[in-house]
Design an enzyme around this catalytic site. Structure first.
Site, PDB file in Angstrom:
ATOM      1  N   GLY A 196       0.814  -1.212   0.000  1.00 37.30           N
ATOM      2  CA  GLY A 196       0.000   0.000   0.000  1.00 37.30           C
ATOM      3  C   GLY A 196       0.842   1.254   0.000  1.00 37.30           C
ATOM      4  O   GLY A 196       0.563   2.219   0.722  1.00 37.30           O
ATOM      5  N   SER A 199       1.486   3.443  -2.491  1.00 41.06           N
ATOM      6  CA  SER A 199       1.282   4.430  -3.551  1.00 41.06           C
ATOM      7  C   SER A 199       0.745   5.770  -3.056  1.00 41.06           C
ATOM      8  O   SER A 199       0.736   6.745  -3.808  1.00 41.06           O
ATOM      9  CB  SER A 199       0.334   3.871  -4.618  1.00 41.06           C
ATOM     10  OG  SER A 199      -0.936   3.597  -4.063  1.00 41.06           O
ATOM     11  N   TYR A 203     -14.587  -2.857   8.227  1.00 42.60           N
ATOM     12  CA  TYR A 203     -13.260  -2.275   8.438  1.00 42.60           C
ATOM     13  C   TYR A 203     -12.818  -2.472   9.886  1.00 42.60           C
ATOM     14  O   TYR A 203     -11.705  -2.933  10.150  1.00 42.60           O
ATOM     15  CB  TYR A 203     -13.285  -0.786   8.091  1.00 42.60           C
ATOM     16  CG  TYR A 203     -11.945  -0.096   8.230  1.00 42.60           C
ATOM     17  CD1 TYR A 203     -10.984  -0.215   7.233  1.00 42.60           C
ATOM     18  CD2 TYR A 203     -11.637   0.671   9.351  1.00 42.60           C
ATOM     19  CE1 TYR A 203      -9.749   0.411   7.344  1.00 42.60           C
ATOM     20  CE2 TYR A 203     -10.414   1.300   9.482  1.00 42.60           C
ATOM     21  CZ  TYR A 203      -9.470   1.167   8.479  1.00 42.60           C
ATOM     22  OH  TYR A 203      -8.245   1.783   8.601  1.00 42.60           O
TER      23      TYR A 203
END
Length: 332
Positions: free
Chosen positions: A9, A11, A193
């Site tokens: 992750g 980016s 989540y």
């Protein structure tokens, strides 16, 4: 020898800020960035090299929500490296978030608003779906894909003479009330989540108990409330712009309002500098920021039952066996 650091992750958001901050700490590391596609990986590499032109930065492509992709990247990493010193398990998704404004109003009337705003407890729900492997998408991306990656990279991780580190990005939204062993993928709930992040905490606790003696140490961190692409999906951008002055004000009362990805990566970077043998396996390390902007790390006990953690770990092993059998051609 150079230390090899893998960041999933990478980016944007905390992941990208973390990569830059790690190179500020030690420009000699070999940084391997993992993004969902090759275009993002190369663009991220260019961004990092723009500020650290002498850095060693390589890329891999992986979709943590796709088991075949995870198995392919694990095989690629085993071919490239002899060991991994740090694996930052940071990639995550929170699809279709919705704010419960009625719950917010109730929190305001009962004096619980600050707590609710700092943890999102009771005020945020998500709509999940099944992925191509028949798994709940949030569970697969936030936890199970990372779990499979760690399992596939065990030959690069465990070493008594030179320990390896797993550092998971968890959340203050990780709550036991959102998690159930009987529905650990959270197919029946609306807080996928939160459930996935609590499952992350459980997994880290068990990994320490099983693998510390083999030289593998696991930690969980909370980046706090960070304004990123994930956060901006909760409300329209124009509303966030209107709310920003209020957010800066709330930070005087709620130290987990780190707000920027650079601040949010504080605990990740702090752990990079610690000896793993000195860390508490039952602690989550929170990135915090004072009202005046001073960054610091606050350790807080993880609210987990170790028996539940063990039972959940066994369920993960069972699910691993069930789901990767069809990918035998990608296994060594």
């Amino acid at each position: 020898m150079e230390r090899v650091v893998l960041v999933t992750g990478a980016s944007g958001g905390v992941g990208l800020a973390l990569c830059r901050r790690l190179l500020e700490e030690d420009g000699r590391i070999h940084l391997c960035i993992a993004c969902r596609n090759a275009e993002k990986s190369e663009a991220t590499r260019d961004l990092i090299l723009a500020t650290h032109p002498a850095a060693q930065v390589s890329t891999v492509e992986v979709d943590l929500g796709n088991l075949a992709s995870v198995l392919r990247v694990a095989r690629e990493l085993r071919c490239r490296f002899q060991r991994l010193d740090f694996v930052y398990l940071n990639a995550g998704i929170m699809p279709n978030p919705h704010v419960n404004f009625k719950a917010l109003w109730h929190g305001l009337r009962t004096g619980k608003l600050i707590h609710m705003l700092s943890t999102a407890e009771g005020i945020m729900t998500q709509t999940d779906r099944l992925n191509g492997d028949g798994l709940q998408e949030v569970f697969a991306t936030n936890l199970f894909g990372h779990f499979i990656l760690v399992r596939q990279l065990d030959s690069l991780l465990c070493g008594k003479e030179k320990p390896s580190r797993l550092i998971w990005t968890s959340s203050s939204n990780a709550r036991e009330s959102a998690f159930s062993l009987s529905d650990y993928q959270h197919a029946k709930g609306r807080e996928s989540y939160s459930s996935s992040k609590y499952a992350t905490d459980l997994t880290s606790v068990v990994l320490n108990r099983k693998f510390n003696k083999q030289g593998l140490y696991s930690s969980v961190v909370c980046p706090g409330l960070v304004m990123s692409n994930m956060t901006y999906r909760i409300l329209p951008v124009f509303l966030w712009k209107l709310l920003m002055p209020v957010m800066w004000l709330i930070r005087f009362f709620t130290k987990t309002y780190t707000l920027t990805p650079y601040n949010g990566a504080e605990a990740h970077v702090w752990l990079f500098k610690q000896k793993p043998e000195c860390l508490d396996a039952l602690v989550k390390y929170h990135s915090c920021t004072s009202g005046l902007g001073k960054r610091f790390v606050e350790p807080r006990k993880i609210d987990v039952d170790e028996e539940t953690a063990e039972k959940f770990y066994q369920k993960l092993l069972e699910l691993e066996k069930q789901t990767i059998e069809k990918y035998s051609d990608l296994l060594d």
